[in-house]
Design a protein around this motif. Structure first.
Motif, PDB file in Angstrom:
ATOM      1  N   LEU A 120       6.512  13.409   8.972  1.00 23.22           N
ATOM      2  CA  LEU A 120       5.102  13.308   9.332  1.00 23.22           C
ATOM      3  C   LEU A 120       4.743  14.346  10.388  1.00 23.22           C
ATOM      4  O   LEU A 120       5.426  14.484  11.398  1.00 23.22           O
ATOM      5  N   ALA A 121       3.659  15.067  10.126  1.00 21.40           N
ATOM      6  CA  ALA A 121       3.117  16.039  11.074  1.00 21.40           C
ATOM      7  C   ALA A 121       1.741  15.602  11.530  1.00 21.40           C
ATOM      8  O   ALA A 121       0.913  15.164  10.723  1.00 21.40           O
ATOM      9  N   LEU A 122       1.496  15.731  12.818  1.00 20.80           N
ATOM     10  CA  LEU A 122       0.166  15.567  13.394  1.00 20.80           C
ATOM     11  C   LEU A 122      -0.329  16.959  13.776  1.00 20.80           C
ATOM     12  O   LEU A 122       0.328  17.663  14.546  1.00 20.80           O
ATOM     13  N   VAL A 123      -1.467  17.355  13.208  1.00 21.70           N
ATOM     14  CA  VAL A 123      -2.080  18.645  13.524  1.00 21.70           C
ATOM     15  C   VAL A 123      -3.307  18.336  14.364  1.00 21.70           C
ATOM     16  O   VAL A 123      -4.171  17.556  13.942  1.00 21.70           O
ATOM     17  N   GLN A 124      -3.384  18.940  15.542  1.00 19.83           N
ATOM     18  CA  GLN A 124      -4.351  18.494  16.548  1.00 19.83           C
ATOM     19  C   GLN A 124      -5.065  19.683  17.174  1.00 19.83           C
ATOM     20  O   GLN A 124      -4.424  20.637  17.611  1.00 19.83           O
ATOM     21  N   GLY A 125      -6.383  19.633  17.220  1.00 19.48           N
ATOM     22  CA  GLY A 125      -7.138  20.641  17.936  1.00 19.48           C
ATOM     23  C   GLY A 125      -7.009  20.461  19.436  1.00 19.48           C
ATOM     24  O   GLY A 125      -7.087  19.339  19.948  1.00 19.48           O
ATOM     25  N   SER A 126      -6.839  21.571  20.154  1.00 27.22           N
ATOM     26  CA  SER A 126      -6.635  21.488  21.602  1.00 27.22           C
ATOM     27  C   SER A 126      -7.888  21.086  22.351  1.00 27.22           C
ATOM     28  O   SER A 126      -7.813  20.612  23.497  1.00 27.22           O
ATOM     29  N   VAL A 127      -9.082  21.278  21.739  1.00 30.82           N
ATOM     30  CA  VAL A 127     -10.339  20.913  22.415  1.00 30.82           C
ATOM     31  C   VAL A 127     -11.061  19.803  21.654  1.00 30.82           C
ATOM     32  O   VAL A 127     -12.282  19.695  21.712  1.00 30.82           O
ATOM     33  N   ASP A 128     -10.299  18.963  20.971  1.00 29.52           N
ATOM     34  CA  ASP A 128     -10.874  17.837  20.238  1.00 29.52           C
ATOM     35  C   ASP A 128     -11.516  16.864  21.217  1.00 29.52           C
ATOM     36  O   ASP A 128     -10.840  16.319  22.098  1.00 29.52           O
ATOM     37  N   GLY A 129     -12.828  16.646  21.070  1.00 29.34           N
ATOM     38  CA  GLY A 129     -13.537  15.735  21.949  1.00 29.34           C
ATOM     39  C   GLY A 129     -13.727  14.348  21.383  1.00 29.34           C
ATOM     40  O   GLY A 129     -14.345  13.493  22.031  1.00 29.34           O
ATOM     41  N   VAL A 130     -13.229  14.100  20.178  1.00 31.85           N
ATOM     42  CA  VAL A 130     -13.325  12.781  19.545  1.00 31.85           C
ATOM     43  C   VAL A 130     -11.974  12.075  19.560  1.00 31.85           C
ATOM     44  O   VAL A 130     -11.874  10.897  19.930  1.00 31.85           O
ATOM     45  N   ALA A 131     -10.937  12.775  19.148  1.00 31.52           N
ATOM     46  CA  ALA A 131      -9.566  12.246  19.163  1.00 31.52           C
ATOM     47  C   ALA A 131      -8.779  13.084  20.168  1.00 31.52           C
ATOM     48  O   ALA A 131      -8.417  14.226  19.892  1.00 31.52           O
ATOM     49  N   ALA A 132      -8.532  12.529  21.328  1.00 37.27           N
ATOM     50  CA  ALA A 132      -8.002  13.300  22.446  1.00 37.27           C
ATOM     51  C   ALA A 132      -6.608  13.845  22.160  1.00 37.27           C
ATOM     52  O   ALA A 132      -5.768  13.146  21.565  1.00 37.27           O
ATOM     53  N   PRO A 133      -6.320  15.091  22.564  1.00 35.74           N
ATOM     54  CA  PRO A 133      -4.967  15.630  22.411  1.00 35.74           C
ATOM     55  C   PRO A 133      -3.893  14.744  23.040  1.00 35.74           C
ATOM     56  O   PRO A 133      -2.789  14.630  22.488  1.00 35.74           O
TER      57      PRO A 133
ATOM     58  N   VAL B 113       0.811  -1.221   0.000  1.00 35.51           N
ATOM     59  CA  VAL B 113       0.000   0.000   0.000  1.00 35.51           C
ATOM     60  C   VAL B 113       0.844   1.271   0.000  1.00 35.51           C
ATOM     61  O   VAL B 113       0.295   2.375  -0.096  1.00 35.51           O
ATOM     62  N   LYS B 114       2.135   1.159   0.104  1.00 32.18           N
ATOM     63  CA  LYS B 114       3.004   2.343   0.202  1.00 32.18           C
ATOM     64  C   LYS B 114       3.632   2.651  -1.152  1.00 32.18           C
ATOM     65  O   LYS B 114       4.572   1.980  -1.578  1.00 32.18           O
ATOM     66  N   PRO B 115       3.125   3.674  -1.869  1.00 36.83           N
ATOM     67  CA  PRO B 115       3.702   3.997  -3.176  1.00 36.83           C
ATOM     68  C   PRO B 115       5.132   4.516  -3.027  1.00 36.83           C
ATOM     69  O   PRO B 115       5.451   5.220  -2.057  1.00 36.83           O
ATOM     70  N   VAL B 116       5.967   4.212  -3.981  1.00 39.67           N
ATOM     71  CA  VAL B 116       7.335   4.718  -3.926  1.00 39.67           C
ATOM     72  C   VAL B 116       7.355   6.234  -4.058  1.00 39.67           C
ATOM     73  O   VAL B 116       8.341   6.893  -3.683  1.00 39.67           O
ATOM     74  N   GLN B 117       6.275   6.810  -4.567  1.00 39.01           N
ATOM     75  CA  GLN B 117       6.202   8.256  -4.747  1.00 39.01           C
ATOM     76  C   GLN B 117       5.908   9.008  -3.451  1.00 39.01           C
ATOM     77  O   GLN B 117       5.977  10.243  -3.416  1.00 39.01           O
ATOM     78  N   LEU B 118       5.571   8.302  -2.363  1.00 36.44           N
ATOM     79  CA  LEU B 118       5.172   8.952  -1.121  1.00 36.44           C
ATOM     80  C   LEU B 118       6.372   9.619  -0.459  1.00 36.44           C
ATOM     81  O   LEU B 118       7.364   8.961  -0.146  1.00 36.44           O
ATOM     82  N   LYS B 119       6.239  10.931  -0.191  1.00 39.28           N
ATOM     83  CA  LYS B 119       7.365  11.698   0.338  1.00 39.28           C
ATOM     84  C   LYS B 119       7.115  12.310   1.713  1.00 39.28           C
ATOM     85  O   LYS B 119       8.076  12.622   2.423  1.00 39.28           O
ATOM     86  N   ALA B 120       5.865  12.560   2.118  1.00 40.98           N
ATOM     87  CA  ALA B 120       5.592  13.204   3.401  1.00 40.98           C
ATOM     88  C   ALA B 120       4.101  13.096   3.689  1.00 40.98           C
ATOM     89  O   ALA B 120       3.299  12.771   2.803  1.00 40.98           O
ATOM     90  N   ALA B 121       3.721  13.423   4.939  1.00 45.46           N
ATOM     91  CA  ALA B 121       2.317  13.330   5.332  1.00 45.46           C
ATOM     92  C   ALA B 121       2.026  14.326   6.440  1.00 45.46           C
ATOM     93  O   ALA B 121       2.904  14.676   7.242  1.00 45.46           O
ATOM     94  N   ALA B 122       0.756  14.779   6.491  1.00 43.20           N
ATOM     95  CA  ALA B 122       0.275  15.649   7.563  1.00 43.20           C
ATOM     96  C   ALA B 122      -1.176  15.281   7.844  1.00 43.20           C
ATOM     97  O   ALA B 122      -2.015  15.361   6.944  1.00 43.20           O
ATOM     98  N   PHE B 123      -1.470  14.873   9.075  1.00 43.95           N
ATOM     99  CA  PHE B 123      -2.790  14.369   9.433  1.00 43.95           C
ATOM    100  C   PHE B 123      -3.399  15.203  10.558  1.00 43.95           C
ATOM    101  O   PHE B 123      -2.706  15.586  11.507  1.00 43.95           O
TER     102      PHE B 123
END
Length: 306
Positions: free
Chosen positions: A200-213, A167-177
């Motif tokens: 890889l970057a994780l961008v996270q809301g400080s008051v996320d009530g579904v996916a906890a900080p 599932v990992k393409p050789v073209q994959l260079k970076a990610a931000a979720f």
């Protein structure tokens, strides 16, 4: 000058941008869009309308049952920084429940589409796509599927039936979720994430009530390779990147977002796009992300290693 415009102004020296282009808030380049099919999925494509530079492809893996239309503002903002942003509706049946469920193997269809679209004389992107460069964006369930892609893992419920590595393409260079972690649903330690070769970057809301900080923090610490970043957006909840709160069909977040929705989208998209550009070798984007961006952007706090 706002932090956002200051960041854009500094980026004006990179890749042929002018200061006039950089000052067009909320975009660097004005964007255009069209609808197409990527693999078997209907998809919306967002891209810079006025540049001739070769454009890497950014595939956005949607949150569970979040329609692609909910990401227009976020996708346009990322595209404005010099990406072809691909937003599919990936429909499949998961444990007997049909819905919009992102999958770790979507990158394979994206790179096939990119090569064909670049060669299609009738496409608005003919000859403009860097078909050898793929980056990933993701939201919630889609980000978790993207973690599988980064590691070359096809693991239920995010992927079924493919051998390890496929599932990992050789073209994959970076990610931000955004709003993403790999902490088990019942709790426990976050398993290690082998992101070797994929910043890889994780961008996270400080008051996320579904996916906890706290779960995002644990996942950041579980990333085994650098560059990596955890960007916390103050006042954003789980739907800080969608055009409206609690999109129809998606699991609602009862935690109230206190950051203006437009600003939440712009901030999250800006940090995602600039992290990706930095990972692709853009020196000015790297200076913003790694040296001074969080010092002038009061909406975020940043942890990182590189």
């Amino acid at each position: 000058m706002t932090a956002f415009l200051l960041g854009l102004a500094l980026l004006a020296g990179s890749g042929g941008l002018t200061r006039a282009e950089a000052a067009e808030s909320p975009t660097v380049y004005p964007t255009a869009a069209y609808a197409t099919t990527v693999g078997q999925d209907p998809a919306d494509i967002y891209y810079p309308a006025t540049t001739t530079r070769r454009l890497p492809v950014a595939l956005l893996l949607q949150g569970a049952n979040v329609d692609k239309s909910a990401y227009e503002g976020y996708a346009r903002t990322v595209a404005a920084f010099g990406f072809v942003v691909v937003v599919p509706n990936h429909t499949r049946t998961l444990y007997g429940v049909p819905g919009l469920w992102a999958s770790s193997d979507e990158g394979l269809a994206a790179v096939t589409w990119a090569a064909a679209e670049n060669a299609d004389a009738d496409s608005p992107l003919a000859g403009r796509i860097d078909a050898d460069t793929l980056v990933l964006l993701g939201h919630s369930f889609g980000g978790a599927a993207g973690l599988g892609t980064v590691q070359g893992q096809c693991v239920p419920p995010f992927c079924f039936g493919l051998p390890a590595g496929a599932v990992k393409p050789v073209q994959l260079k970076a990610a931000a979720f955004f709003g993403t972690n790999n902490v088990p649903p019942g709790g426990g330690a976050a398993p290690a994430v082998d992101n070797t070769g994929v910043p890889l970057a994780l961008v996270q809301g400080s008051v996320d009530g579904v996916a906890a900080p706290a779960a995002a923090q644990a996942t950041y610490e579980a990333l085994t390779a650098t560059p990596k970043a955890l960007v916390t957006v103050t006042g954003a909840n789980h739907y800080g990147i969608t055009d409206a709160q609690n999109p129809p069909g998606a699991l609602p977040d009862a935690s109230v977002q206190t950051l203006d929705q437009t600003e939440s989208i712009r901030t999250s998209a800006r940090w995602s796009a600039l992290f990706l550009r930095a990972s692709l070798g853009d020196a000015l984007a790297a200076a913003y992300v790694r040296q001074w961006g969080d010092g002038v952007d009061n909406a975020v706090t940043v942890q990182q290693a590189y």
